[in-house]
Design a protein around this motif. Structure first.
Motif, PDB file in Angstrom:
ATOM      1  N   THR A 178     -10.813   4.506  -1.235  1.00  0.00           N
ATOM      2  CA  THR A 178      -9.608   3.647  -0.889  1.00  0.00           C
ATOM      3  C   THR A 178      -9.983   2.496   0.393  1.00  0.00           C
ATOM      4  N   LYS A 179      -9.696   1.524   0.163  1.00  0.00           N
ATOM      5  CA  LYS A 179     -10.148   0.420   1.272  1.00  0.00           C
ATOM      6  C   LYS A 179      -9.350   0.783   2.612  1.00  0.00           C
ATOM      7  N   ILE A 180      -8.217   1.441   2.440  1.00  0.00           N
ATOM      8  CA  ILE A 180      -7.761   1.891   3.801  1.00  0.00           C
ATOM      9  C   ILE A 180      -7.578   3.372   3.775  1.00  0.00           C
TER      10      ILE A 180
ATOM     11  N   SER B  52      -3.974   0.664  -2.489  1.00  0.00           N
ATOM     12  CA  SER B  52      -3.259  -0.760  -2.413  1.00  0.00           C
ATOM     13  C   SER B  52      -3.250  -1.283  -3.672  1.00  0.00           C
TER      14      SER B  52
ATOM     15  N   GLU C  14      -3.365  -4.685  -4.817  1.00  0.00           N
ATOM     16  CA  GLU C  14      -3.912  -6.038  -4.499  1.00  0.00           C
ATOM     17  C   GLU C  14      -3.327  -6.955  -5.274  1.00  0.00           C
TER      18      GLU C  14
ATOM     19  N   ARG D 179      -4.791   5.585   1.704  1.00  0.00           N
ATOM     20  CA  ARG D 179      -3.786   4.804   1.196  1.00  0.00           C
ATOM     21  C   ARG D 179      -4.381   4.167  -0.095  1.00  0.00           C
TER      22      ARG D 179
ATOM     23  N   THR E 170       0.935  -1.247  -0.022  1.00  0.00           N
ATOM     24  CA  THR E 170       0.123  -0.128   0.034  1.00  0.00           C
ATOM     25  C   THR E 170       0.920   1.452   0.002  1.00  0.00           C
TER      26      THR E 170
ATOM     27  N   ASP F 193       2.831  -2.553   4.283  1.00  0.00           N
ATOM     28  CA  ASP F 193       1.821  -3.661   3.994  1.00  0.00           C
ATOM     29  C   ASP F 193       2.337  -4.527   2.662  1.00  0.00           C
TER      30      ASP F 193
END
Length: 107
Positions: free
Chosen positions: A29-31, A36, A38, A34, A17, A70
């Motif tokens: 964004t999932k975070i 990512s 994937e 940030r 990330t 991560d």
């Protein structure tokens, strides 16, 4: 190792990330704050020998990503490899028929 062996082997990938530098910041964004990667980035030049952190640092540098975290590195599965090779074969077949990404607005 020739080109065909390199393409048909199970390749290594790295993902991480990184800080979102978008203006305005993206809300999907999932975070929070940030982005990512994937699906991961293929390691093509023997970067796997460097280890996950060093390989991710090189990939991030190429993409101008900052504040990476991560980190994970893995080898693609046989199923992923087969799907990648099938996609390459489809693209080559279309190219032989004169259909390719460089067509511009001709579709």
């Amino acid at each position: 190792m020739n080109r065909e062996e390199l393409l048909s082997g199970r390749r290594w990938k790295v993902s991480y990330t990184h800080a979102c530098t978008c203006k305005p910041r993206r809300y999907w964004t999932k975070i929070p704050g940030r982005h990512s990667l994937e699906l991961g980035i293929f390691l093509n030049n023997g970067e796997k020998a460097l280890g996950a952190e060093a390989a991710a640092a090189l990939a991030a540098q190429r993409s101008s990503h900052q504040d990476i975290a991560d980190i994970r590195m893995w080898q693609e599965t046989a199923k992923e490899r087969d799907a990648r090779l099938a996609q390459l074969r489809r693209e080559k077949a279309l190219e032989r028929r004169g259909i390719h990404w460089a067509m511009g607005g001709a579709n």
